[in-house]
Scaffold this active site. Structure first.
Site, short mmCIF file in Angstrom:
data_model
loop_
_atom_site.label_atom_id
_atom_site.label_comp_id
_atom_site.label_asym_id
_atom_site.label_seq_id
_atom_site.Cartn_x
_atom_site.Cartn_y
_atom_site.Cartn_z
N ASP A 480 0.91 -1.29 -0.05
CA ASP A 480 0.08 -0.12 -0.08
C ASP A 480 0.92 1.21 -0.08
O ASP A 480 2.12 1.13 0.38
CB ASP A 480 -0.90 0.01 1.34
CG ASP A 480 -2.26 0.87 1.26
OD1 ASP A 480 -2.23 1.50 0.02
OD2 ASP A 480 -3.00 0.76 2.07
N ASP A 550 -10.75 2.16 -2.99
CA ASP A 550 -11.38 1.76 -1.52
C ASP A 550 -12.70 2.02 -1.71
O ASP A 550 -13.56 1.79 -0.91
CB ASP A 550 -11.02 2.95 -0.64
CG ASP A 550 -9.52 2.46 -0.14
OD1 ASP A 550 -9.19 1.42 -0.40
OD2 ASP A 550 -8.57 3.22 0.47
C1 DGJ Z 1 -5.83 2.13 1.82
C2 DGJ Z 1 -6.19 0.77 1.34
O1 DGJ Z 1 -6.69 1.01 -0.01
C3 DGJ Z 1 -7.21 -0.07 2.10
O2 DGJ Z 1 -7.66 -1.14 1.22
C4 DGJ Z 1 -6.43 -0.40 3.44
O3 DGJ Z 1 -5.40 -1.37 3.09
C5 DGJ Z 1 -5.91 0.97 4.06
N1 DGJ Z 1 -5.06 1.78 3.07
C6 DGJ Z 1 -5.26 0.53 5.23
O4 DGJ Z 1 -4.72 1.57 5.85
#
Ligand code: DGJ
Length: 733
Positions: A480, A550
């Site tokens: 990430d 997300d």
């Molecule tokens: C952003 C990601 O896109 C989410 O799926 C998740 O992993 C969060 N970060 C965690 O902080």
């Protein structure tokens, strides 16, 4: 690929396109003659109009700028008479920026060189040819190599550039486009619109069309990553084009950092199209003898509308970019605990999820953010990659062993490029964060970005991640990146090299992922950046899938996935079923629709399976079956966009057809129920006109041409957000 000595024209042909480059006799200017649908002549130098006064440079020295400002340059220099945007700009020791690239030599060979440290498409001697044109600016002592790799069957030209300082003094590169094309687009016959993808967090890659007026229009990122906001892609789309017909030119940058994609409509209505690293904050010092390699741009022309471009790019990326051993394999159905628990979990909770998931047929548990340091919210601990034993007593090994005993694989989340101000790492190395001296750097999600231009930082990050992966049987990593770069400054880089930071940062990310995937070759890597802010071809070179957004709401996803599937294979789109009301938009949609929409991507779950309703949970085994039934087709097939909710505001439909045309899956989502409609007749695409297809649901059998030309009835469903899958299989002859 031929060079016509007499006309001094290079002709690069793919199955359906031609790309012509011409050399202007006396001066050796490198001109752009043509790119588009196949043409036969390799002597078509007239396309550059060098014979038309006042544009004959040798005969019009008195007014050279009228030549320079109109001639279709293949790689325009700077400050010598062409007032359009340059492909290359420099600062020399005297502070001057003039550049003029003149042809010197060329080579044509089979295959494609692999650039060092950069992602790029790959091709063998049998499916790819490369042309390298060397040009030189003698005054500067600067050598430029324009590289064109032609994937004939794939209908793609991959273009890149390298620059060498052959002088005895430093030269600073301040602008270097990977591709520049001067295209003759006569608007009297056909006007082109610009298609780009834009967005924000939770609404990535929405499609946007705009007129191309005179002057310049550009999209770009200076955020250190390809970004949620704009995308390293653009297309010129004929006003006459639709999904399956008409001219579309696609340009896609194989890079994950700052970029610019620009179209300039000139006084003569030609279009100068450019793509490359964004020049803002870019200044790269080339010491004598040093070279710089620019990332590549994918160029493709489709006479079959947007759909033709999509299918070309899908095939290119599946066959010539993604390297993971998973690229041709079904991915394990995963359940990720992010939306299920956020930071509030422990071993017992994860095992409860795993047990319930196993019963439903799910194959892997992914532990997301919050397992390390003392991270119980997003304020701390990035950089401290040691397991939090309060949450996970017995450590990772114990947890992973237990998950494996339940019968699930295990995956883990990292955010390796970041450092929390509240972390042991920051307390020990405050200068490891990117910052301008004496200026407090901007926090975003309360975190800083590690200065990956420094070798010791890269080594730290690499070993921190690798050590965790060695601790237990971890088969998947979600990598990430939750903030963008600001305050560009590095205590490591000298005054003359600060302008290299952003590109060096991206190179370091590539190096880290290259090393990781080499050391752990069986690892399934999924890239992610606050959702889909680093969904780009560069990252696909390292990971076969990327978290799309997300926003897991099925209806929002229709638009996000339409924009994503426009240029990326479905096999790369991270897509999960989540709980309702949706955590981003609060919308309630049927569980079945959430499943059907996620089936267009990698497929998985992002919910607390121990808490959802019995009714929803009972549907999971059914969805798992659908995934196993259809994923080979979805991953490998040809994608057709049939109807777009983005355009019509109530109905979405897309289709995947097997390469041999013997099977098709159609997904219909009725976003809004319309009263007093019983069915709509949807015309399919991509089928074999002469094959007879059985609709699995109704048992009815029709010829492909009937289904494509007359259509298939899709019954109206009761309520909003309803969906349906239609599965067609060809009858034996
Ligand atoms: C952003 C990601 O896109 C989410 O799926 C998740 O992993 C969060 N970060 C965690 O902080």
């Amino acid at each position: 690929m031929v060079y016509n000595e007499a006309s001094r024209i290079f002709k690069l042909d793919t199955a359906h396109t031609s790309y012509l480059i011409g050399l202007v006799d006396e001066e050796g200017f490198i001109g752009h003659a043509y790119f588009g649908k196949t043409i036969s002549d390799s002597n078509a130098g007239y396309l550059m109009r060098t014979g038309e006064p006042p544009f004959v440079p040798s005969q019009n020295g008195r007014d050279r700028s009228s030549f320079f400002d109109a001639f279709p340059m293949e790689f325009p220099g700077c400050n010598t008479g062409d007032y359009r945007e340059s492909a290359i700009e420099v600062l020399d020791e005297g502070g001057h920026n003039g550049v003029e690239i003149i042809y010197r030599d060329h080579r044509i060979f089979a295959g494609k060189p692999t650039p060092k440290g950069l992602p790029a498409t790959f091709g063998g001697d049998d499916d790819c040819m490369t042309l390298e044109i060397d040009g030189v600016d003698k005054t500067l002592g600067l050598e430029v190599t324009l590289r064109y790799s032609v994937f004939a069957d794939a209908d793609v030209v991959a273009r890149s550039v390298s620059v060498k300082n052959a002088s005895d003094q430093p030269i600073f590169l301040t602008r270097l486009m990977s591709a520049s094309l001067d295209m003759d687009m006569e608007p009297v016959q056909e006007n082109y619109k610009l298609l780009t993808l834009h967005g924000s967090w939770a609404r990535e890659r929405h499609m946007e069309f705009r007129e191309i007026g005179r002057g310049k229009v550009s999209v770009g990122s200076t955020r250190g990553e390809s970004s949620h906001q704009e995308h390293p892609f653009m297309a010129l789309v004929s006003e006459k084009a639709d999904q399956e017909n008409g001219s579309v030119y696609g340009f896609h940058f194989v890079y994950s950092g700052n970029f610019i994609a620009q179209v300039e409509r000139t006084q003569f209505d030609s279009l100068r199209v450019q793509m490359g690293i964004h020049p803002k904050n870019f200044c790269w010092q080339l010491k004598p003898g040093e070279s710089f390699e620019a990332p590549e741009v994918i160029l493709t022309y489709s006479a079959e509308g947007l759909g033709g471009m999509s299918r070309t790019l899908h095939d290119l990326y599946r066959n010539h970019l993604i390297r993971s051993p998973y690229k041709d394999k079904k991915r394990p159905i995963l359940i990720n605990n992010w939306e299920a628990t956020y930071f509030d979990f422990n071993t017992e909770k994860l095992l409860d999820i795993a047990r319930e998931a196993k019963k439903a047929g799910i194959e892997m548990l992914v532990m997301d953010d919050g397992w390390f340091g003392y991270r119980n919210d997003d304020n701390t601990s990035l950089g401290d990659w040691t397991v939090n034993e309060k949450k996970l007593p017995g450590g990772l090994k114990h947890l992973v062993d237990e998950v494996n005993k339940i019968g699930l694989k295990f995956g883990i989340w990292f955010e390796p490029e970041m450092i929390s101000p509240d972390s042991d790492l920051y307390r020990a190395h405050p200068d490891w964060a990117i910052a301008i001296p004496d200026r407090t750097p901007c926090r975003s999600r309360n975190q800083y970005v590690l200065d990956l231009t420094r070798r010791e930082v890269v080594e730290y990050v690499y070993h921190a991640v690798a050590r965790v992966l060695q601790e237990a049987n971890i088969e998947y990593v979600k990598w990430d990146m939750n903030r963008q770069l600001t305050d560009l400054g590095s205590v490591y880089l000298g005054r003359e090299n600060q302008g290299e930071l952003s590109h060096r940062y991206v190179l370091a990310v590539y190096e880290l992922q290259e090393r990781l995937t080499r050391q752990f070759p069986e690892l399934l890597l999924e890239n992610c950046s606050g959702g889909g802010a680093r969904f780009d071809p560069g990252m696909l070179y390292y990971s076969p899938q990327i978290w799309c957004s997300d926003d897991t709401d099925a209806i929002e996803r229709l638009v996000i996935q339409e924009g994503t599937a426009l240029i990326y294979p479905l096999s790369t789109m991270g897509a999960h079923v989540s709980d309702c009301p949706n955590h981003t938009v609060g919308r309630n949609t049927p569980f079945s629709t959430r499943g059907n929409v996620a089936l267009a991507g990698t497929f998985g779950y992002e919910l607390d399976i121990t808490k959802i309703s019995e009714e929803d949970r009972a549907q999971i085994p059914e969805q798992v079956k659908l995934y196993h039934k259809y994923n080979d087709l979805v991953r490998r097939g040809d994608y057709y966009r049939i109807a777009s909710y983005r355009e019509n505001h109530f109905f979405d439909c897309y289709e995947v057809v097997a390469k041999d045309k013997r099977e098709a899956l159609i997904t219909c989502v009725q976003v809004m129920r319309r009263p007093n409609y019983h069915s709509r007749m949807i015309k399919l695409a991509g089928l074999d006109a002469n094959l007879r297809y059985r609709n699995e649901e109704t048992g009815e059998v029709y010829y492909g041409d009937t289904l494509m030309n007359a259509g298939i009835p899709v019954q109206e469903m009761w309520g909003d957000f309803q969906s349906r899958l239609i599965h067609l299989t060809a009858e034996e002859e």
